[in-house]
Design a protein around this motif. Structure first.
Motif, PDB file in Angstrom:
ATOM      1  N   GLN A  78      -7.041  64.627 -34.138  1.00 21.34           N
ATOM      2  CA  GLN A  78      -7.649  65.920 -33.800  1.00 21.34           C
ATOM      3  C   GLN A  78      -8.961  65.777 -33.022  1.00 21.34           C
ATOM      4  O   GLN A  78      -9.838  66.647 -33.091  1.00 21.34           O
ATOM      5  N   ARG A  79      -9.111  64.699 -32.288  1.00 24.75           N
ATOM      6  CA  ARG A  79     -10.339  64.469 -31.511  1.00 24.75           C
ATOM      7  C   ARG A  79     -10.099  64.941 -30.081  1.00 24.75           C
ATOM      8  O   ARG A  79      -9.976  64.172 -29.139  1.00 24.75           O
ATOM      9  N   TRP A  80     -10.031  66.257 -29.920  1.00 23.46           N
ATOM     10  CA  TRP A  80      -9.655  66.851 -28.641  1.00 23.46           C
ATOM     11  C   TRP A  80     -10.704  66.624 -27.559  1.00 23.46           C
ATOM     12  O   TRP A  80     -10.377  66.495 -26.374  1.00 23.46           O
ATOM     13  N   SER A  81     -11.982  66.544 -27.961  1.00 22.86           N
ATOM     14  CA  SER A  81     -13.019  66.301 -26.962  1.00 22.86           C
ATOM     15  C   SER A  81     -12.834  64.923 -26.332  1.00 22.86           C
ATOM     16  O   SER A  81     -13.030  64.735 -25.130  1.00 22.86           O
ATOM     17  N   ASP A  82     -12.418  63.950 -27.152  1.00 21.25           N
ATOM     18  CA  ASP A  82     -12.168  62.608 -26.616  1.00 21.25           C
ATOM     19  C   ASP A  82     -10.942  62.590 -25.710  1.00 21.25           C
ATOM     20  O   ASP A  82     -10.876  61.812 -24.749  1.00 21.25           O
ATOM     21  N   VAL A  83      -9.963  63.432 -26.035  1.00 17.68           N
ATOM     22  CA  VAL A  83      -8.793  63.549 -25.173  1.00 17.68           C
ATOM     23  C   VAL A  83      -9.217  64.021 -23.792  1.00 17.68           C
ATOM     24  O   VAL A  83      -8.786  63.467 -22.767  1.00 17.68           O
TER      25      VAL A  83
ATOM     26  N   VAL B 127     -12.258  63.813 -22.443  1.00 15.51           N
ATOM     27  CA  VAL B 127     -13.079  62.771 -21.819  1.00 15.51           C
ATOM     28  C   VAL B 127     -12.182  61.714 -21.185  1.00 15.51           C
ATOM     29  O   VAL B 127     -12.435  61.247 -20.063  1.00 15.51           O
ATOM     30  N   LEU B 128     -11.127  61.334 -21.903  1.00 20.11           N
ATOM     31  CA  LEU B 128     -10.202  60.318 -21.407  1.00 20.11           C
ATOM     32  C   LEU B 128      -9.489  60.801 -20.151  1.00 20.11           C
ATOM     33  O   LEU B 128      -9.290  60.047 -19.198  1.00 20.11           O
ATOM     34  N   ARG B 129      -9.111  62.074 -20.134  1.00 20.81           N
ATOM     35  CA  ARG B 129      -8.451  62.624 -18.946  1.00 20.81           C
ATOM     36  C   ARG B 129      -9.375  62.597 -17.739  1.00 20.81           C
ATOM     37  O   ARG B 129      -8.965  62.238 -16.631  1.00 20.81           O
ATOM     38  N   ARG B 130     -10.648  62.963 -17.970  1.00 20.47           N
ATOM     39  CA  ARG B 130     -11.602  62.938 -16.865  1.00 20.47           C
ATOM     40  C   ARG B 130     -11.869  61.505 -16.397  1.00 20.47           C
ATOM     41  O   ARG B 130     -12.030  61.251 -15.202  1.00 20.47           O
ATOM     42  N   LYS B 131     -11.902  60.584 -17.357  1.00 23.84           N
ATOM     43  CA  LYS B 131     -12.112  59.177 -17.034  1.00 23.84           C
ATOM     44  C   LYS B 131     -10.960  58.659 -16.171  1.00 23.84           C
ATOM     45  O   LYS B 131     -11.165  57.891 -15.221  1.00 23.84           O
ATOM     46  N   MET B 132      -9.767  59.081 -16.512  1.00 24.60           N
ATOM     47  CA  MET B 132      -8.580  58.671 -15.753  1.00 24.60           C
ATOM     48  C   MET B 132      -8.699  59.151 -14.301  1.00 24.60           C
ATOM     49  O   MET B 132      -8.388  58.402 -13.358  1.00 24.60           O
ATOM     50  N   LEU B 133      -9.170  60.364 -14.118  1.00 22.93           N
ATOM     51  CA  LEU B 133      -9.331  60.911 -12.768  1.00 22.93           C
ATOM     52  C   LEU B 133     -10.436  60.195 -12.008  1.00 22.93           C
ATOM     53  O   LEU B 133     -10.291  59.847 -10.840  1.00 22.93           O
ATOM     54  N   SER B 134     -11.581  59.961 -12.696  1.00 26.07           N
ATOM     55  CA  SER B 134     -12.720  59.320 -12.032  1.00 26.07           C
ATOM     56  C   SER B 134     -12.415  57.869 -11.667  1.00 26.07           C
ATOM     57  O   SER B 134     -12.944  57.351 -10.680  1.00 26.07           O
ATOM     58  N   ASP B 135     -11.589  57.216 -12.463  1.00 30.08           N
ATOM     59  CA  ASP B 135     -11.213  55.825 -12.172  1.00 30.08           C
ATOM     60  C   ASP B 135     -10.141  55.730 -11.097  1.00 30.08           C
ATOM     61  O   ASP B 135      -9.759  54.631 -10.687  1.00 30.08           O
ATOM     62  N   GLY B 136      -9.632  56.878 -10.688  1.00 33.23           N
ATOM     63  CA  GLY B 136      -8.601  56.878  -9.659  1.00 33.23           C
ATOM     64  C   GLY B 136      -7.257  56.375 -10.147  1.00 33.23           C
ATOM     65  O   GLY B 136      -6.433  55.901  -9.357  1.00 33.23           O
ATOM     66  N   VAL B 137      -7.034  56.491 -11.460  1.00 32.48           N
ATOM     67  CA  VAL B 137      -5.764  56.023 -12.027  1.00 32.48           C
ATOM     68  C   VAL B 137      -4.695  57.069 -11.759  1.00 32.48           C
ATOM     69  O   VAL B 137      -4.861  58.245 -12.087  1.00 32.48           O
ATOM     70  N   GLN B 138      -3.635  56.645 -11.158  1.00 31.90           N
ATOM     71  CA  GLN B 138      -2.521  57.544 -10.869  1.00 31.90           C
ATOM     72  C   GLN B 138      -1.296  57.111 -11.641  1.00 31.90           C
ATOM     73  O   GLN B 138      -1.026  55.916 -11.778  1.00 31.90           O
ATOM     74  N   LYS B 139      -0.585  58.077 -12.151  1.00 34.64           N
ATOM     75  CA  LYS B 139       0.627  57.756 -12.901  1.00 34.64           C
ATOM     76  C   LYS B 139       1.674  57.162 -11.963  1.00 34.64           C
ATOM     77  O   LYS B 139       1.861  57.621 -10.833  1.00 34.64           O
ATOM     78  N   ILE B 140       2.335  56.116 -12.436  1.00 34.89           N
ATOM     79  CA  ILE B 140       3.444  55.544 -11.674  1.00 34.89           C
ATOM     80  C   ILE B 140       4.552  56.583 -11.614  1.00 34.89           C
ATOM     81  O   ILE B 140       4.934  57.136 -12.654  1.00 34.89           O
ATOM     82  N   PRO B 141       5.053  56.889 -10.428  1.00 34.42           N
ATOM     83  CA  PRO B 141       6.116  57.905 -10.350  1.00 34.42           C
ATOM     84  C   PRO B 141       7.330  57.490 -11.171  1.00 34.42           C
ATOM     85  O   PRO B 141       7.881  56.403 -10.982  1.00 34.42           O
ATOM     86  N   GLY B 142       7.700  58.346 -12.089  1.00 40.82           N
ATOM     87  CA  GLY B 142       8.870  58.063 -12.905  1.00 40.82           C
ATOM     88  C   GLY B 142      10.141  58.523 -12.203  1.00 40.82           C
ATOM     89  O   GLY B 142      10.149  59.550 -11.526  1.00 40.82           O
ATOM     90  N   TYR B 143      11.207  57.746 -12.345  1.00 42.25           N
ATOM     91  CA  TYR B 143      12.490  58.173 -11.809  1.00 42.25           C
ATOM     92  C   TYR B 143      13.582  57.833 -12.809  1.00 42.25           C
ATOM     93  O   TYR B 143      13.427  56.962 -13.672  1.00 42.25           O
ATOM     94  N   SER B 144      14.669  58.557 -12.705  1.00 43.22           N
ATOM     95  CA  SER B 144      15.832  58.325 -13.565  1.00 43.22           C
ATOM     96  C   SER B 144      17.067  58.196 -12.690  1.00 43.22           C
ATOM     97  O   SER B 144      17.249  58.968 -11.741  1.00 43.22           O
TER      98      SER B 144
END
Length: 617
Positions: free
Chosen positions: A462-467, A469-486
């Motif tokens: 239930q640590r939503w503030s950390d969630v 923060v982590l999302r913003r960190k992901m954006l600031s670090d330029g981390v992009q999700k690998i495109p998933g395919y099926s």
């Protein structure tokens, strides 16, 4: 001067020393007191014996000893040429023919080629390149046979820079139009990962034999381009070229990569027609294909019907059973293998430990790990240690898994730390999970899946503030999700779907089916796992994002196109998310379908609302 030249030449190969005895390296005829026939007759006799010694290394050594005892000079080019050729043909350790070669007073191009071939076919091909340079320095002109052997060495080394230099030399010498040289070039480029270059060279060939077709098909299959391999196979049929056993091996590899079960079954039928079902290597590839397509019953049937089996056959089925969730059956098969007194390999024990992990058999897993080391003398590799970490993690022994990682004799890799991170997310070990993620970031920064795992861990606490923060960190670090395919197979074609994909001509019908699925799942109590969406958007938008994941679109497509009760098989390039896992579980129940998903790490067999992974993956 000649002896000095031999010593200087031999020093280039100091990696391959051999004790030099006066008998072995004698180039002086024995004294007159030694009874022997005239030298020319002895040489001819030794050559005759070498040409007729068959495949016996012992006979070959005896002939060599006979020549030494009877005073045949080992610097004689004729006896040296035949002795080296025989040794190389029997795959003798290269130190043996090399030391003979270093004493020959004047080697011809045939002997140089034989030595280059020997090193090219050995486990250490580097000296083949050194020999080629020395050959040119000795003013020996390479012939048409030199370059195929040299290119084989380059292919083993996967050194494309040297390969391109050799290719240009081939062109300058006018050998680029010869079929066997062209085939060697194709193999070299494919082995170096430049399969597009191999295909271009293939397209330029005026005449293409089965070897050429196989080289490029296999290159595509091994370099992550299975669709191209299958397309080329179809072209091969249109041109009237008959496939052989090697073609079948490459095709089965491509079909296994794509999860193309129907196409692979057609290859199986072809095997039966042309009488390849007694070929051990082809049968092993067929067994592996069925296992990687999630059709473990067919894999077992192939295994049971094999007239000949080796350790690879047993290992393939053990691993196949384990990754498909049949851990107990995998362990029973391993016991049978031991009863047959076959020696298991490193790969076999990966399957055994994986099976123990997924069956929750902690004590048995450690027992097999100990037996692997003590009974079979196998030094554990990082994959085996990873299985032990997974074994402890799945059993909820997260702290013990961490202690095991700390005491490992090998440096843990990102996969092991990621396994621990996943266990922390599953069992709620927040502090240790943060530490595990920090270790992963040191080894493989920027992998989006690690953010998802830690986000899930924060959400479970239930640590939503950390969630956030982590999302913003992901954006600031330029981390992009690998495109998933099926990938799904239908009508002898493999279809690829991306998240939110509308490229298919029937996309409107597919999305209508997707909406119908979601509607019926909600009646069964389905609620989307929106915490997996790492984006600052509204809840409704998160639900929409989840509903368009590639595996859900693939399921909708097959439900739309196939009859009720038809199994659905999906190959996914990433780990299946918790929401898709739940949705597909319910889909298997509501629509009464067996759904097999092969994701990045394992198989999920969904049936009647349950998954073979036990909701831990």
């Amino acid at each position: 001067m000649k002896k000095a030249k031999c010593r200087s030449y031999g020093s280039m190969f100091s990696k391959h020393p051999l004790p030099r005895t006066s008998c072995f390296y004698s180039t002086t005829p024995p004294t007159s007191s030694s009874p022997h026939k005239p030298e020319s007759l002895l040489v001819k006799k030794c050559i005759f014996l070498l040409q007729n010694c068959g495949s016996s290394k012992l006979k070959l050594r005896q002939i060599h000893a006979f020549s030494i005892r009877n005073g045949v000079p080992l610097n004689d080019p004729d006896i040296g040429k035949h002795l080296i050729y025989s040794l190389v043909s029997l795959s003798a350790p290269m130190s043996y023919p090399h030391n003979i070669f270093s004493c020959i007073r004047s080697s011809n191009v045939f002997t140089w080629n034989t030595m280059i071939r020997g090193y090219a076919e050995s486990e250490s091909p580097e000296p083949a390149l050194q020999l080629y340079r020395q050959m040119r320095a000795s003013c020996i002109q390479p012939d048409t046979h030199t370059y195929p052997f040299l290119l084989k060495a380059v292919a083993k080394l996967a050194d494309v820079r040297i390969g391109e230099i050799v290719h240009s030399t081939v062109i300058r010498n006018g050998y680029d139009s010869l079929a066997f040289v062209q085939n060697s070039l194709l193999h070299m480029y494919a082995a170096c990962g430049l399969v597009d270059s191999a295909h271009k060279a293939f397209e330029l060939m005026s005449e293409r034999d089965i070897v050429a077709w196989n080289s490029v098909i296999n290159g595509f299959a091994l370099n992550g381009k299975p669709n191209e391999a299958l397309t080329l196979f179809r072209e091969m049929g249109l041109e009237g070229v008959k496939p052989d056993g090697y073609t079948v091996l490459s095709l089965l590899s491509a079909c296994a990569e794509l999860g193309a079960l129907a196409l692979g079954r057609r290859v199986h039928i072809y095997m039966v027609k042309v009488g390849l079902t007694d070929n051990l290597h082809v049968n092993n590839a067929l067994l592996d294909f069925y296992a990687k397509c999630g059709s473990i019953r067919e894999a077992r049937k192939v295994f049971d019907e094999m007239k000949e089996r080796n350790a690879v056959s047993w290992s393939s089925l053990i691993v196949g059973l384990a990754v498909n969730g049949f851990g107990e059956e995998a362990l029973e098969l391993f016991k049978e293998m031991e009863t047959e007194e076959l020696v298991p390999s490193e790969v076999t024990f990966v399957g055994v430990l994986y099976a123990c992990s997924h069956c929750g058999m902690v004590d048995e897993g450690f027992s097999y790990f100990k037996r692997m080391k003590e009974k079979y003398g196998i030094v554990p590799k990082i994959e085996h240690h990873g299985c032990i970490v997974d074994l402890l993690s799945r059993a909820g022994l997260v702290k013990e898994a961490y202690q095991y990682i700390r005491n490992m004799p090998l440096q843990p890799n990102a996969v092991i730390w990621r396994t621990l991170l996943g266990a922390c997310a599953m069992h709620g070990h927040l502090t240790l999970g943060e530490y595990a993620r920090a270790q992963v970031l040191k080894l493989e920064p920027g992998y989006s899946g690690d953010y998802v795992l830690l986000s899930n861990l924060y959400a479970s606490e239930q640590r939503w503030s950390d969630v956030h923060v982590l999302r913003r960190k992901m954006l600031s670090d330029g981390v992009q999700k690998i495109p998933g395919y099926s990938l799904v197979e239908f009508g002898n074609h493999v279809y690829e779907f991306l998240m939110g994909d509308r490229s298919h001509p029937q996309s409107d019908q597919i999305y209508a089916m997707l909406a119908e699925i979601t509607k019926r799942l909600r009646l069964e109590g389905y609620a989307p796992h929106t915490e997996n969406v790492l984006a600052d958007i509204e809840e409704e938008e998160k639900e929409n994002a989840l509903s368009y994941h590639s595996e859900k679109i693939a399921v909708a497509f097959i439900l739309l196109k196939t009859a009720p009760g038809t199994p659905i098989r999906i190959v996914k390039n990433l780990r299946i998310c918790a929401d898709c896992h739940l949705a597909i579980k319910l889909t298997s129940k509501v629509f009464e379908r067996e759904i097999i998903v092969r994701d990045q790490s394992r198989f999920h067999h969904f049936r009647d609302g349950f998954c073979s992974c036990g909701d831990y993956w």
